[in-house]
Design an enzyme around this catalytic site. Structure first.
Site, short mmCIF file in Angstrom:
data_model
loop_
_atom_site.label_atom_id
_atom_site.label_comp_id
_atom_site.label_asym_id
_atom_site.label_seq_id
_atom_site.Cartn_x
_atom_site.Cartn_y
_atom_site.Cartn_z
CB ALA A 140 -8.30 -0.32 -9.77
CB ALA A 141 -4.04 0.92 -5.71
N GLY A 142 -3.86 -2.00 -6.82
CA GLY A 142 -3.08 -3.22 -7.06
C GLY A 142 -3.13 -3.65 -8.51
CG ASP A 143 -6.73 -4.79 -10.26
OD1 ASP A 143 -6.19 -5.85 -9.86
OD2 ASP A 143 -7.92 -4.53 -10.07
N GLY A 157 0.82 -1.21 0.00
CA GLY A 157 0.00 0.00 0.00
C GLY A 157 0.86 1.26 0.00
#
Length: 298
Positions: free
Chosen positions: A248-251, A221
């Protein structure tokens, strides 16, 4: 040189409600803005990679309903190669119900629909042609995931796995993976170790390496990412921004990592590039709509 990248995964429509606080069990709260956005981890990652300059072939299964048809229009608009996209009358397209609180945190429930009907028979050999990297997630059946990994290993194609949503993975599955990108929760589910400091991060990474995974990136994160392979064990900080929506940060991170590797960037450059892309994405709402374009990095 094989420049095309292949993403096989899910397509969902995200139905998002913003609210001050998450409701407790049995509680009703009044929310604010309602948004309906294109989503699904596979589709999000495909759009993110395409916006960053990758030549993306995307394979998914959608329903022949309004959600699926609108998603398909979006893929065309984003320039994805959807030659092998599958459509079915038998199942609804996937949907995700998302609540976002005032801190930008989210809670998500997914009704998978057609995504869980993407079977090995739906993955023809032709989709792997001219591809050096394949990115997968866990919103399609594990049987299909296993088939893709075996197929890629036989063809000499490097497999990137974003193990989300988090489930326990066996060593037979892990040993064929070139890069895995779990977040903290997924790391604990897979390894039994929560990565709260450098020592625990490396301990978790070693478990994955011992299972056969060459490269490990634990996403943390706002703290950045921890990268581990035979040559590195290092924390790469995130860009500090004010988060609006982390949906959608991880995507975006995974789409960016895929793009960077396809371009030949080294690991540290790739991680920094992906962290920058993810940082931009959390400053605005939505899933696919939050993915940055390459020119935003200038």
């Amino acid at each position: 040189m094989k420049n095309k990248v292949l993403i096989i995964g899910s397509s969902n429509t995200d139905m998002v409600v913003q609210t001050q606080d998450f409701p407790k069990p049995g509680q009703t709260v009044l929310g604010g803005i309602f948004l309906m956005n294109a989503g699904g981890k596979g589709a999000n990652q495909a759009v993110a990679a395409a916006r960053l300059g990758a030549d993306v072939r995307f394979v998914a299964k959608i329903g022949k309903d309004i959600f699926g048809q609108e998603a398909k229009k979006g893929f065309v608009k984003e320039g994805l190669d959807i030659t092998y996209l599958l459509e079915t009358d038998d199942f609804a397209s996937g949907v995700a119900l998302i609540t976002v609180n005032a801190k930008g945190e989210n809670e998500i429930v997914v009704a998978s629909g057609a995504n869980m009907e993407l079977h090995p028979a739906d993955v023809p050999d032709v989709i792997f042609e001219e591809v050096a990297f394949v990115l997968i997630q866990l919103e399609i059946p594990l049987e299909t995931i296993s088939y893709i990994i075996t197929k890629c290993n036989n063809l000499g194609i490097k497999v990137l796995m974003n193990p989300a949503p988090g489930i326990k993975l066996n060593e037979a599955l892990l040993k064929g993976i070139f890069l895995i990108t779990p977040n903290e929760t997924e790391t604990e589910i897979i390894t039994g170790i929560y990565p709260y400091d450098a020592a625990s991060m490396q301990q978790a990474a070693e478990i994955l390496h011992n299972a056969g995974v060459e490269q490990v990136i634990i996403t943390l994160g706002s703290s950045g990412v921890y990268f581990s392979n035979a040559s590195h064990a290092t924390l790469i900080p995130a860009r500090q921004v004010e988060a609006v929506d982390t949906t959608a940060a991880g995507d975006v991170f995974n789409g960016a990592i895929l793009t960077a590797l396809a371009e030949g960037k080294d690991w540290i450059e790739a991680c920094e590039f992906a962290c920058a892309a993810a940082a931009i994405s959390v400053t605005r709402p939505g899933a696919q709509s939050s993915a940055p374009f390459r020119e935003e990095f200038q």
